[in-house]
Scaffold this active site. Structure first.
Site, PDB file in Angstrom:
ATOM      1  N   ASP A 475      58.137  61.829  57.773  1.00 52.06           N
ATOM      2  CA  ASP A 475      59.052  60.528  57.821  1.00 52.06           C
ATOM      3  C   ASP A 475      60.189  61.101  58.777  1.00 52.06           C
ATOM      4  OD1 ASP A 475      60.390  58.458  57.050  1.00 52.06           O
ATOM      5  OD2 ASP A 475      60.379  58.831  55.073  1.00 52.06           O
ATOM      6  N   ASP A 545      58.773  49.893  54.416  1.00 50.24           N
ATOM      7  CA  ASP A 545      59.049  50.503  53.365  1.00 50.24           C
ATOM      8  C   ASP A 545      58.975  49.317  52.206  1.00 50.24           C
ATOM      9  OD1 ASP A 545      59.670  53.069  53.771  1.00 50.24           O
ATOM     10  OD2 ASP A 545      61.782  52.917  53.988  1.00 50.24           O
TER      11      ASP A 545
END
EC number: 3.2.1.22
Length: 735
Positions: A475, A545
């Site tokens: 990430d 997301d």
């Protein structure tokens, strides 16, 4: 991109310093794939002129005699690589201040050569140029992928001058195009709203698509585009389309300039914004790769060529794709212990999933990672939260027949961390200026080799936590602000934007050398690294997301224009959705997620028995047609932007014996409108049996029927989807 540091006094360029090339013999450069050609010629004065990108031309010799009839005082003819200098009045691909202060560059032909690479499908053409007055050399490198009908290009710039040469603009590609009109299609968006699609009719003047954020560059814009030629309408199946995608994980710029001759000049490469790059004598600079294709079958044809190239060459192990999975994030967030995770693993195995991924929150002791405010950078197992260790969890997953993955964010650090206390000099900052926080974290300086070693060690040490780790979710949750480096010299601070990305690539090269078979996902607050520079090292991307299925219709549609389904992580999440609060039927959620790499992101214990039963059925069904989604040719049917409210995608196997069709209703339609889906890509004479998936009984008249590909293409089928969130998935098999 690599900065190459080596002497360059080759025999090829000997005797050309400050003299330029001799007058060139008229000749043609023809770069070919199975169906395409890119044609250039050498003018009598040594300029390399660009003439054609489009359908294949075997005998391009007439290009040596082309006359443009352009008045010379109106600027140069279409150059293969434009520069600031001479009579080029358009935005230049290359702008240099030479060692003696000269700001002009005029490139002339030296030689060119084509060779076939070890992969016989691939050939490389190198066109060598040099400046007329300065010891500056340029190589234009074109790589042709025959079966995929893709040509990539990058540039090597070499300094043989007596001192430093400063590069102000150094694009990978300069592509002149001549048509009556140009419709630009590109992506835009934001966090949780990535890959939205925009269509713009280009007018005279310039339009730029660019990013200045360094990390998470593709949230708001993407370094990819399509240009529809000679039409003001975007079409999936008809018309001529140029598509391009830049393989670069930092600041980029795509510039589209329509000049007074109605020529569209496309520049693509590293964003020159605040990025002056100094080359010392003997140094060279290699730009990132720009990927091009040309379609005669509309946008769909361009997508299919890019997808083929990506799976074969552009994505790390592009024919190996991630298993179906359950990710812990939306199901547990930071609050979990070993039992929470093993119970989720048990539920994942019961539903037929193939992997469990432990997301954020497993590390940090002095500053435990119990929220986003602390611990980032301290990659020790949280002894209080997980005293059993990571191997305990990973081994449990393997005993249940699941693979195991884990989350890291190695480029970032919380202010509240041991790493920040120990190495403040490793943090991206500009002197004493404030270091803005985003998600309460800072960015580590990957221009620094010590930071590169640390970031590599995060990955390496994480893999050592258990022999049962199969997958890493990487990430990156912030971009660069108040950029600066304590490692770079004060007079080289503008190198930061490029050297950071080069540092990132160096780390990934080390990781892939040691761990070639570990699956790695590129996540950057969702879709912040959806580009081919990262995909050289990653197996897939986290598309967004935002896991809400209705939002994902547009996100996945836009992503599919340039990137194949094999890289597109797509999850079924809880309802009400955690990002949008929408309440969506479980069937619609699965039918949307199954059009990419299927996963789940929720707490299974919050599902009822009926939902779990449906999940088992849908996951089993997906495994039966997954290979078609991952490897097949994509045909989009309509768009999720249509006010009809109907949208579909179909994947067709390469041998045209199988297909899977996803159909969706995205708006309320009442009882008056019934969609018709015409199915492209099938063999006209083959008979296909159609079966709807994930239903208990037949819902539509054609379910279970057999039809020719010709009928399905011309007449189509009409599933009765008349309410928002209605959806259906059909598998077609040749009889």
């Amino acid at each position: 991109m690599k900065k190459l540091l080596k002497p360059l006094f080759t025999a090829l360029f000997a005797g050309m310093v400050c003299t330029g090339a001799k007058a060139a013999e008229p000749q043609v450069i023809n770069i070919r794939t199975n169906d395409l050609s890119m044609v250039m010629s050498v003018a009598p004065n040594g300029e390399v002129l660009f003439h054609h990108f489009g359908g294949r031309i075997d005998d391009a010799s007439p290009a040596a005699g082309i006359k443009s009839y352009r008045r010379t005082d109106h600027g140069t003819d279409n150059l293969a690589y434009s520069t600031m200098g001479g009579r080029n009045f358009r935005e230049p691909a290359l702008r240099v201040t030479h060692a003696d202060g000269d700001m002009n560059t005029e490139l002339r032909y030296v030689s060119h050569a084509t060779r076939t690479l070890a992969d016989k499908n691939v050939s490389e053409t190198v066109v060598k140029l040099t400046d007329t007055n300065q010891a500056l050399d340029v190589e234009l490198v074109y790589t042709a992928y025959a079966k995929e009908n893709v040509i990539t290009t990058h540039t090597v710039i070499r300094n043989r001058e007596k001192g430093d040469a400063v590069l102000h603009a150094f694009y990978s590609s300069s592509l002149p195009v001549k048509a009556r009109s140009y419709l630009l299609t590109h992506l835009y968006g934001s966090w949780a709203r990535e890959s939205q699609t925009d269509h713009t009719l280009l007018t005279h003047g310039s339009k730029s698509i660019e990013s200045r954020k360094l990390v998470r560059t593709t949230h708001t814009e993407n370094p990819a585009f399509m240009v529809t030629l000679d039409s003001e309408a975007f079409d999936e199946n008809y018309g001529e389309v140029i598509a391009g995608a830049l393989a670069w994980s930092g600041n980029f710029r795509l510039n589209f300039e329509v000049d007074e001759f109605n020529v569209l000049n496309i520049l693509a490469g590293v964003n020159p914004y605040a990025s002056d790059y100094t080359l010392a004598k003997g140094e060279s600079f290699t730009t990132p790769e720009m990927v091009y294709t040309y379609s005669f079958e509309g946008a769909g044809g361009a997508s299919r060529s890019l997808h083929d190239w990506a799976r074969n060459y552009g994505v790390w192990h592009g024919h190996t794709y991630a298993p179906t999975l359950l990710n812990s994030w939306e199901g547990a967030y930071f609050t979990f212990d070993a039992k929470t995770l093993t119970d989720m693993i048990d539920d994942a195995a019961d539903m037929g999933l193939e992997m469990f991924v432990l997301d954020d929150g497993w590390f940090g002791n002095k500053y435990p990672r119990n929220d986003a405010n602390a611990g980032l950078g301290d990659w020790q197992i949280n002894a209080k939260k997980l005293p059993e260790g990571i191997d305990y969890i990973a081994s449990h997953a393997h005993r249940k027949g699941l693979k195991f993955g884990i989350w890291i964010e190695p480029e970032m650090v919380n202010p509240k961390s041991e790493l920040a206390e120990k190495h403040p000099d490793w943090i991206v900052r500009s002197g004493d200026r404030e270091m803005p926080r985003m998600r309460n974290q800072w960015l580590l300086d990957l221009t620094n080799p010590k930071v590169q070693d640390f970031v590599f060690s995060v990955f390496d040490n994480t893999m050592k936590l258990s022999p049962n780790i199969d997958y890493i979710k990487w990430d990156a949750n912030r971009h660069a602000e108040n950029a600066g480096s304590e490692f770079l010299p004060k007079d080289r601070q503008s190198h930061f934007w490029i050297d950071y990305v080069q540092g990132f690539y160096k780390v990934m090269e080390r990781i892939r050398a040691k761990y070639p078979d570990v699956l790695i996902q590129a996540c950057a607050s969702g879709g912040g690294r959806v580009e081919y520079g990262a995909m050289k090292y990653f197996n897939e991307v986290w598309t967004s997301d935002n896991t809400e299925a209705l939002s994902r219709a547009r996100i996945q549609y836009g992503t599919s224009l340039f990137y194949p389904a094999t890289v597109m992580g797509s999850h079924v999440s809880a309802t009400p959705n955690h990002q949008t609060s929408n309440i969506t039927p479980i069937k619609f959620r699965f039918d949307m997620a199954c059009a990419g790499r299927l996963g789940m992101e929720l707490q299974p214990k919050q599902m009822n028995a009926e939902e779990k039963a449906f999940a088992r059925k849908a996951i089993e069904s997906y495994k039966g047609y997954r290979d078609i989604v991952m490897e097949g040719d994509l045909y989009r049917i309509g768009t999720p932007y249509d006010d009809t409210g109907y949208y579909g995608v179909m994947y067709v196997s390469k041998d045209k014996k199988k297909a899977v069709l996803f159909t969706y209703c995205t708006l309320y339609q009442s009882r008056t409108l019934v969609p018709k889906y015409r199915l492209y890509g099938l063999d006209a004479q083959t008979r296909y049996k159609i079966r709807e998936q994930n239903v208990d009984k037949k819902r539509f008249w054609f379910d279970g029927g057999t039809f020719t590909g010709e009928y399905l293409n011309h007449a189509g089928i009409n599933p009765n989807l008349n309410k928002i969130y209605d959806s259906a998935v059909f598998v077609l098999e040749a009889e």
